[in-house]
Write an enzyme that holds these catalytic residues in place. Structure first.
Site, PDB file in Angstrom:
ATOM      1  N   LEU A   1       0.816  -1.224   0.000  1.00  0.00           N
ATOM      2  CA  LEU A   1       0.000   0.000   0.000  1.00  0.00           C
ATOM      3  C   LEU A   1       0.846   1.268   0.000  1.00  0.00           C
ATOM      4  CD1 LEU A   1      -2.577  -1.391   2.537  1.00  0.00           C
ATOM      5  CD2 LEU A   1      -3.247  -0.351   0.368  1.00  0.00           C
TER       6      LEU A   1
ATOM      7  N   SER B   1      13.995   2.815  10.786  1.00  0.00           N
ATOM      8  CA  SER B   1      12.794   2.198  11.358  1.00  0.00           C
ATOM      9  C   SER B   1      11.886   3.302  11.894  1.00  0.00           C
ATOM     10  CB  SER B   1      13.176   1.271  12.515  1.00  0.00           C
ATOM     11  OG  SER B   1      11.999   0.900  13.205  1.00  0.00           O
TER      12      SER B   1
ATOM     13  N   TYR C   1      -1.719  -7.471  17.056  1.00  0.00           N
ATOM     14  CA  TYR C   1      -1.982  -6.568  15.926  1.00  0.00           C
ATOM     15  C   TYR C   1      -3.286  -5.792  16.145  1.00  0.00           C
ATOM     16  CZ  TYR C   1      -2.599  -5.526  10.872  1.00  0.00           C
ATOM     17  OH  TYR C   1      -2.784  -4.933   9.648  1.00  0.00           O
TER      18      TYR C   1
ATOM     19  N   ALA D   1      -2.783  -3.071  18.762  1.00  0.00           N
ATOM     20  CA  ALA D   1      -2.007  -1.934  18.243  1.00  0.00           C
ATOM     21  C   ALA D   1      -2.841  -1.135  17.245  1.00  0.00           C
ATOM     22  CB  ALA D   1      -0.727  -2.434  17.572  1.00  0.00           C
ATOM     23  N   LYS D   2      -3.596  -1.832  16.404  1.00  0.00           N
ATOM     24  CA  LYS D   2      -4.371  -1.134  15.369  1.00  0.00           C
ATOM     25  C   LYS D   2      -5.505  -0.314  15.967  1.00  0.00           C
ATOM     26  CE  LYS D   2      -2.428  -1.954  11.402  1.00  0.00           C
ATOM     27  NZ  LYS D   2      -1.535  -0.881  10.916  1.00  0.00           N
TER      28      LYS D   2
ATOM     29  N   ALA E   1      -4.326  -6.439  -1.595  1.00  0.00           N
ATOM     30  CA  ALA E   1      -3.342  -7.478  -1.893  1.00  0.00           C
ATOM     31  C   ALA E   1      -1.952  -6.950  -1.553  1.00  0.00           C
ATOM     32  CB  ALA E   1      -3.409  -7.805  -3.374  1.00  0.00           C
TER      33      ALA E   1
HETATM   34  P1  NAI Z   1       3.565  -4.608   3.279  1.00  0.00           P
HETATM   35  O1  NAI Z   1       4.282  -5.642   4.073  1.00  0.00           O
HETATM   36  O2  NAI Z   1       3.641  -4.721   1.800  1.00  0.00           O
HETATM   37  O3  NAI Z   1       4.075  -3.153   3.671  1.00  0.00           O
HETATM   38  C1  NAI Z   1       4.542  -2.808   4.927  1.00  0.00           C
HETATM   39  C2  NAI Z   1       5.908  -2.192   4.775  1.00  0.00           C
HETATM   40  O4  NAI Z   1       6.360  -1.710   6.041  1.00  0.00           O
HETATM   41  C3  NAI Z   1       6.962  -3.195   4.293  1.00  0.00           C
HETATM   42  O5  NAI Z   1       7.531  -2.738   3.089  1.00  0.00           O
HETATM   43  C4  NAI Z   1       7.970  -3.246   5.437  1.00  0.00           C
HETATM   44  O6  NAI Z   1       9.319  -3.411   5.019  1.00  0.00           O
HETATM   45  C5  NAI Z   1       7.761  -1.909   6.106  1.00  0.00           C
HETATM   46  N1  NAI Z   1       8.201  -1.897   7.496  1.00  0.00           N
HETATM   47  C6  NAI Z   1       8.064  -2.882   8.407  1.00  0.00           C
HETATM   48  N2  NAI Z   1       8.610  -2.511   9.576  1.00  0.00           N
HETATM   49  C7  NAI Z   1       9.079  -1.252   9.403  1.00  0.00           C
HETATM   50  C8  NAI Z   1       9.730  -0.334  10.258  1.00  0.00           C
HETATM   51  N3  NAI Z   1      10.000  -0.638  11.530  1.00  0.00           N
HETATM   52  N4  NAI Z   1      10.082   0.864   9.770  1.00  0.00           N
HETATM   53  C9  NAI Z   1       9.817   1.185   8.470  1.00  0.00           C
HETATM   54  N5  NAI Z   1       9.222   0.340   7.599  1.00  0.00           N
HETATM   55  C10 NAI Z   1       8.841  -0.861   8.077  1.00  0.00           C
HETATM   56  O7  NAI Z   1       2.063  -4.611   3.773  1.00  0.00           O
HETATM   57  P2  NAI Z   1       0.766  -3.737   3.401  1.00  0.00           P
HETATM   58  O8  NAI Z   1      -0.344  -4.665   3.291  1.00  0.00           O
HETATM   59  O9  NAI Z   1       1.055  -2.819   2.298  1.00  0.00           O
HETATM   60  O10 NAI Z   1       0.544  -2.937   4.762  1.00  0.00           O
HETATM   61  C11 NAI Z   1       0.570  -1.543   4.896  1.00  0.00           C
HETATM   62  C12 NAI Z   1      -0.176  -1.157   6.151  1.00  0.00           C
HETATM   63  O11 NAI Z   1      -1.562  -1.451   5.981  1.00  0.00           O
HETATM   64  C13 NAI Z   1       0.256  -1.887   7.409  1.00  0.00           C
HETATM   65  O12 NAI Z   1       0.214  -0.993   8.503  1.00  0.00           O
HETATM   66  C14 NAI Z   1      -0.805  -2.947   7.576  1.00  0.00           C
HETATM   67  O13 NAI Z   1      -0.920  -3.374   8.902  1.00  0.00           O
HETATM   68  C15 NAI Z   1      -2.019  -2.203   7.089  1.00  0.00           C
HETATM   69  N6  NAI Z   1      -3.123  -3.049   6.690  1.00  0.00           N
HETATM   70  C16 NAI Z   1      -3.040  -3.785   5.539  1.00  0.00           C
HETATM   71  C17 NAI Z   1      -4.098  -4.573   5.175  1.00  0.00           C
HETATM   72  C18 NAI Z   1      -4.095  -5.314   3.886  1.00  0.00           C
HETATM   73  O14 NAI Z   1      -5.147  -5.884   3.539  1.00  0.00           O
HETATM   74  N7  NAI Z   1      -3.006  -5.349   3.139  1.00  0.00           N
HETATM   75  C19 NAI Z   1      -5.287  -4.715   6.023  1.00  0.00           C
HETATM   76  C20 NAI Z   1      -5.300  -3.852   7.159  1.00  0.00           C
HETATM   77  C21 NAI Z   1      -4.232  -3.072   7.473  1.00  0.00           C
END
Ligand code: NAI
Length: 318
Positions: A20, A73, A162, A165-166, A195
């Site tokens: 995202l 981070s 999770y 935290a959320k 996705a």
């Molecule tokens: P993703 O895993 O593709 O993206 C998350 C990114 O955060 C990764 O690139 C990762 O390297 C980075 N990251 C992790 N720890 C970090 C840190 N300490 N400092 C900086 N960067 C860090 O996952 P996605 O799905 O794009 O998730 C984005 C956000 O959306 C997250 O907060 C997730 O919890 C939330 N979310 C996603 C959903 C989904 O359906 N994909 C559903 C609900 C929430």
């Protein structure tokens, strides 16, 4: 239709190396924002580091945009904001998006699973937002998005860390929306479903294909645009849909018949159906409404009790 642009604005998107965050960064970059593409580059469980923010920066630049990579981070959010200030001299938009998963059923969840998830999602958003706050206040402009989840709003098996935290992020956004209001700082929350590597083994393949992060990015981009007026709202978005979510409170009921009566476990049970009856439930917008409601209810209650001593049948009609 007039194009909404972000020229002159500096945006930090955390966790923007993939999923995202990448979609948000690319969209903002294509509309004139200078983007700090932050990503620690960890695995899904928060372990490890890599430079995959570089690819996103390359893509933004290839399309004529401006961007810089940041590999810190979010728990050291001040360093990410410093990257924005050092490179572009300001910070206008912050999308707290970085996230990890350490799913376990509650009994098996280790303290490390709990702490790491809280560190990245909740502490990370706190640290990064606090580091930008002073600049937002001074320039009387700031747009912040927190990223929550239906796992937090509703709950989901195996995600106690999770979910907590959320939901914490919703509380954080609610209070920051109040504190930031007079400085034109708007703090809102996105609840995405898309996705990404976080959902690749959870969503059925057909759905996974359809749930493109690009369908959510315009919603988030609108929420950080200078013309966006809502503050403290929760927007759930997926598959090209968007919904507003909020908590509501039932009308409630006195748990005793007269002020002098005690509240007993039995009187609570007797009134329970009315306590949980959601007909006429409403959203409370300000904490002062809770106090005013309480004062009003107490007043009504005492008035009715007085009436009842004059006319004993009065109370039964309440
Ligand atoms: P993703 O895993 O593709 O993206 C998350 C990114 O955060 C990764 O690139 C990762 O390297 C980075 N990251 C992790 N720890 C970090 C840190 N300490 N400092 C900086 N960067 C860090 O996952 P996605 O799905 O794009 O998730 C984005 C956000 O959306 C997250 O907060 C997730 O919890 C939330 N979310 C996603 C959903 C989904 O359906 N994909 C559903 C609900 C929430």
């Amino acid at each position: 239709m007039e194009q909404l642009r972000f020229d002159g604005r500096v945006a930090v998107v955390t966790g923007a190396g993939g999923g995202l965050g990448k979609a948000y960064a690319l969209l903002l970059g294509s509309r004139g924002a200078k983007v700090v593409v932050n990503d620690l580059g960890s695995a899904r469980d928060g372990i490890g580091k890599s430079n995959f923010a570089d690819e996103v920066v390359k893509e933004i630049k290839a399309k004529g945009g401006e961007a810089v990579a940041d590999y810190n981070s979010v728990v050291e959010g001040e360093k990410i904001i410093k990257t924005a200030l050092d490179n572009y001299g300001r910070i206008d938009i912050l999308i707290n998006n970085a996230g990890i998963l350490r799913d376990r059923s509650f009994q098996k969840m280790s303290e490390q699973d709990w702490d790491l998830v809280h560190a990245v999602h909740l502490k990370g958003a706190y640290k990064t937002t606090q580091a930008a706050w002073d600049a937002f206040k001074k320039q009387k402009f700031g747009r912040v998005v927190m990223t929550s989840s239906n796992a937090g709003l509703i709950g989901n098996f195996g995600q106690a860390n999770y979910s907590a935290a959320k939901m914490g992020l919703v509380g954080l956004a609610s209070t920051l929306a109040i504190e930031g209001a007079k400085y034109n700082i708007k703090v809102n929350t996105i609840v995405p479903t898309a996705a990404s590597r976080l959902t690749e083994d959870i969503l059925p393949p057909d759905m996974f294909q359809a749930m493109k992060p690009e369908l959510i990015a315009p919603v988030v981009a609108y929420m950080v645009h200078e013309s966006f007026e809502d503050n403290g709202v929760i927007i759930d978005s997926t598959l090209g849909f968007a919904h507003k979510a909020h908590l509501v409170r039932s009308q409630g009921v006195p748990l005793r018949n007269k002020p002098a009566d005690p509240v007993t476990i039995e009187s609570v049970r007797e009134k329970w159906a009315e306590v949980v009856n959601m007909n006429g439930a409403r959203r409370i917008d300000k904490i002062t409404e809770v106090t005013m409601d309480l004062v009003q209810s107490l007043q009504d209650f005492e008035d009715r009790s007085k009436m009842d001593s004059v006319n004993p049948s009065y109370w039964s009609t309440y």
